[in-house]
Design a protein around this motif. Structure first.
Motif, PDB file in Angstrom:
ATOM      1  N   LEU A  17      12.428   6.726   0.730  1.00 41.72           N
ATOM      2  CA  LEU A  17      11.334   7.580   0.293  1.00 41.72           C
ATOM      3  C   LEU A  17      11.097   7.519  -1.208  1.00 41.72           C
ATOM      4  N   THR A  18      12.082   7.005  -1.943  1.00 43.07           N
ATOM      5  CA  THR A  18      11.937   6.890  -3.391  1.00 43.07           C
ATOM      6  C   THR A  18      11.137   5.638  -3.721  1.00 43.07           C
ATOM      7  N   PRO A  19      10.051   5.765  -4.474  1.00 44.18           N
ATOM      8  CA  PRO A  19       9.192   4.615  -4.765  1.00 44.18           C
ATOM      9  C   PRO A  19       9.946   3.463  -5.413  1.00 44.18           C
ATOM     10  N   GLY A  20       9.660   2.280  -4.979  1.00 42.89           N
ATOM     11  CA  GLY A  20      10.281   1.078  -5.513  1.00 42.89           C
ATOM     12  C   GLY A  20       9.441  -0.128  -5.142  1.00 42.89           C
ATOM     13  N   PRO A  21       9.906  -1.325  -5.470  1.00 45.41           N
ATOM     14  CA  PRO A  21       9.143  -2.551  -5.193  1.00 45.41           C
ATOM     15  C   PRO A  21       8.745  -2.708  -3.735  1.00 45.41           C
ATOM     16  N   ASN A  22       9.651  -2.390  -2.813  1.00 45.08           N
ATOM     17  CA  ASN A  22       9.331  -2.543  -1.389  1.00 45.08           C
ATOM     18  C   ASN A  22       8.177  -1.637  -0.972  1.00 45.08           C
ATOM     19  N   MET A  23       8.276  -0.350  -1.327  1.00 48.18           N
ATOM     20  CA  MET A  23       7.247   0.597  -0.932  1.00 48.18           C
ATOM     21  C   MET A  23       5.889   0.221  -1.512  1.00 48.18           C
ATOM     22  N   ILE A  24       5.861  -0.077  -2.801  1.00 48.55           N
ATOM     23  CA  ILE A  24       4.597  -0.427  -3.451  1.00 48.55           C
ATOM     24  C   ILE A  24       4.002  -1.680  -2.828  1.00 48.55           C
ATOM     25  N   TYR A  25       4.838  -2.675  -2.569  1.00 45.50           N
ATOM     26  CA  TYR A  25       4.349  -3.924  -1.976  1.00 45.50           C
ATOM     27  C   TYR A  25       3.777  -3.689  -0.583  1.00 45.50           C
ATOM     28  N   LEU A  26       4.502  -2.957   0.255  1.00 49.17           N
ATOM     29  CA  LEU A  26       4.068  -2.738   1.631  1.00 49.17           C
ATOM     30  C   LEU A  26       2.791  -1.896   1.697  1.00 49.17           C
ATOM     31  N   ILE A  27       2.705  -0.863   0.867  1.00 49.33           N
ATOM     32  CA  ILE A  27       1.505  -0.039   0.852  1.00 49.33           C
ATOM     33  C   ILE A  27       0.313  -0.843   0.346  1.00 49.33           C
ATOM     34  N   SER A  28       0.531  -1.652  -0.684  1.00 51.79           N
ATOM     35  CA  SER A  28      -0.547  -2.484  -1.219  1.00 51.79           C
ATOM     36  C   SER A  28      -1.081  -3.426  -0.156  1.00 51.79           C
ATOM     37  N   ARG A  29      -0.188  -4.071   0.557  1.00 52.39           N
ATOM     38  CA  ARG A  29      -0.609  -5.013   1.603  1.00 52.39           C
ATOM     39  C   ARG A  29      -1.370  -4.295   2.712  1.00 52.39           C
ATOM     40  N   SER A  30      -0.873  -3.126   3.090  1.00 56.00           N
ATOM     41  CA  SER A  30      -1.504  -2.385   4.175  1.00 56.00           C
ATOM     42  C   SER A  30      -2.898  -1.906   3.788  1.00 56.00           C
ATOM     43  N   LEU A  31      -3.046  -1.461   2.554  1.00 56.55           N
ATOM     44  CA  LEU A  31      -4.342  -0.967   2.103  1.00 56.55           C
ATOM     45  C   LEU A  31      -5.357  -2.095   1.923  1.00 56.55           C
ATOM     46  N   CYS A  32      -4.905  -3.222   1.410  1.00 51.44           N
ATOM     47  CA  CYS A  32      -5.831  -4.287   1.038  1.00 51.44           C
ATOM     48  C   CYS A  32      -6.001  -5.368   2.101  1.00 51.44           C
ATOM     49  N   GLN A  33      -5.036  -5.498   3.007  1.00 48.41           N
ATOM     50  CA  GLN A  33      -5.122  -6.587   3.985  1.00 48.41           C
ATOM     51  C   GLN A  33      -4.908  -6.113   5.420  1.00 48.41           C
ATOM     52  N   GLY A  34      -4.666  -4.826   5.623  1.00 45.59           N
ATOM     53  CA  GLY A  34      -4.541  -4.296   6.970  1.00 45.59           C
ATOM     54  C   GLY A  34      -3.111  -4.055   7.413  1.00 45.59           C
ATOM     55  N   ARG A  35      -2.975  -3.318   8.522  1.00 44.28           N
ATOM     56  CA  ARG A  35      -1.656  -2.958   9.030  1.00 44.28           C
ATOM     57  C   ARG A  35      -0.843  -4.165   9.472  1.00 44.28           C
ATOM     58  N   THR A  36      -1.522  -5.168  10.063  1.00 43.74           N
ATOM     59  CA  THR A  36      -0.789  -6.352  10.517  1.00 43.74           C
ATOM     60  C   THR A  36      -0.089  -7.028   9.348  1.00 43.74           C
ATOM     61  N   ALA A  37      -0.801  -7.149   8.233  1.00 47.23           N
ATOM     62  CA  ALA A  37      -0.206  -7.749   7.040  1.00 47.23           C
ATOM     63  C   ALA A  37       0.975  -6.916   6.559  1.00 47.23           C
ATOM     64  N   GLY A  38       0.834  -5.598   6.642  1.00 41.86           N
ATOM     65  CA  GLY A  38       1.932  -4.733   6.238  1.00 41.86           C
ATOM     66  C   GLY A  38       3.150  -4.905   7.119  1.00 41.86           C
ATOM     67  N   LEU A  39       2.928  -5.032   8.424  1.00 35.34           N
ATOM     68  CA  LEU A  39       4.043  -5.194   9.357  1.00 35.34           C
ATOM     69  C   LEU A  39       4.718  -6.550   9.204  1.00 35.34           C
ATOM     70  N   VAL A  40       3.926  -7.605   8.964  1.00 34.16           N
ATOM     71  CA  VAL A  40       4.509  -8.933   8.724  1.00 34.16           C
ATOM     72  C   VAL A  40       5.352  -8.901   7.455  1.00 34.16           C
ATOM     73  N   SER A  41       4.842  -8.241   6.429  1.00 37.41           N
ATOM     74  CA  SER A  41       5.606  -8.099   5.185  1.00 37.41           C
ATOM     75  C   SER A  41       6.878  -7.303   5.421  1.00 37.41           C
ATOM     76  N   LEU A  42       6.787  -6.268   6.260  1.00 42.31           N
ATOM     77  CA  LEU A  42       7.957  -5.456   6.584  1.00 42.31           C
ATOM     78  C   LEU A  42       9.019  -6.284   7.297  1.00 42.31           C
ATOM     79  N   ALA A  43       8.591  -7.209   8.160  1.00 47.58           N
ATOM     80  CA  ALA A  43       9.546  -8.096   8.834  1.00 47.58           C
ATOM     81  C   ALA A  43      10.303  -8.938   7.808  1.00 47.58           C
ATOM     82  N   GLY A  44       9.597  -9.373   6.766  1.00 47.28           N
ATOM     83  CA  GLY A  44      10.256 -10.137   5.705  1.00 47.28           C
ATOM     84  C   GLY A  44      11.279  -9.302   4.961  1.00 47.28           C
ATOM     85  N   THR A  45      10.933  -8.040   4.672  1.00 53.48           N
ATOM     86  CA  THR A  45      11.900  -7.179   3.987  1.00 53.48           C
ATOM     87  C   THR A  45      13.106  -6.890   4.882  1.00 53.48           C
ATOM     88  N   ALA A  46      12.865  -6.816   6.200  1.00 55.60           N
ATOM     89  CA  ALA A  46      13.977  -6.592   7.141  1.00 55.60           C
ATOM     90  C   ALA A  46      14.979  -7.732   7.072  1.00 55.60           C
TER      91      ALA A  46
END
Length: 207
Positions: A17-46
């Motif tokens: 919950l504490t803001p950091g590179p992962n959160m900012i990156y995932l939110i940016s992707r989701s806002l600008c490229q859609g949820r699918t892009a956010g989920l694919v990015s999340l798989a990479g962070t996993a």
């Protein structure tokens, strides 16, 4: 081990919950490229989390078996890092959700960028190398088993939390940017949690 799992889960949630590179990156992707892009990015962070988990599992196991004082040193280092996180949470002057536009990428590149964002995130490195060892009980289950168990707890908590951010990125960021008092309360709450856990760890290391 149940108490350790609960305490570690609380820290994992706080860090997610504490803001950091992962959160900012995932939110940016989701806002600008859609949820699918956010989920694919999340798989990479996993995958980045899994990488750190196995590195920590085998490295910590070897360290605790060869250096008698390593356990206490790691506990103190982890407590100091929690104090640092608490101070950062309280003193941060900016809204972490002021996300800027980003360029669109293919799924393969999104996955790779998510992985690299996590691997190069010092907060995650410190989570596994300094914080995780202090929740290991050397005289209970095998250190390797305990480390993997804690690692999977952290990964699960982080993935669920970040998935929430991805699916509610737009409404959530708008809400937080409008409610400044909520942001301040969140900072003080997380700071208090980190300071409290650090104090508990320091006291337990002296027993």
């Amino acid at each position: 081990m149940d108490t350790s799992l609960f305490a570690f889960s609380l820290i994992a949630l706080g860090m997610a919950l504490t803001p950091g590179p992962n959160m900012i990156y995932l939110i940016s992707r989701s806002l600008c490229q859609g949820r699918t892009a956010g989920l694919v990015s999340l798989a990479g962070t996993a995958l980045g989390f899994v990488f750190y988990m196995f590195c920590a599992a085998f490295g910590i196991t070897a360290l605790l078996m060869t250096i008698p004082l390593a356990y206490d040193v790691l506990k103190i280092a982890g407590a100091l890092y929690l104090i640092y996180l608490g101070w950062k949470a309280i003193s941060s002057p900016q809204s972490p959700f002021e996300v800027h536009s980003v360029q669109s990428y293919s799924n393969s590149k999104l996955f790779l960028m998510g992985f690299l964002t996590n691997i190069l995130n010092p907060k995650i490195a410190m989570m596994y190398l300094a914080l995780l060892p202090q929740f290991i009980q050397p005289h209970e289950d095998a250190v390797l088993v305990q480390t993997l168990k804690l690692g999977f707890v952290q990964i699960t908590v982080s993935l669920l939390t970040n998935a929430f951010f991805i699916f509610s990125a737009s409404s959530f960021t708008q809400f937080l940017n409008r409610h400044v008092l909520w942001l301040k309360a969140q900072k003080w709450f997380m700071g208090t949690v980190f300071f409290g856990l650090a104090t508990q760890i320091i006291l337990s290391s002296k027993k």
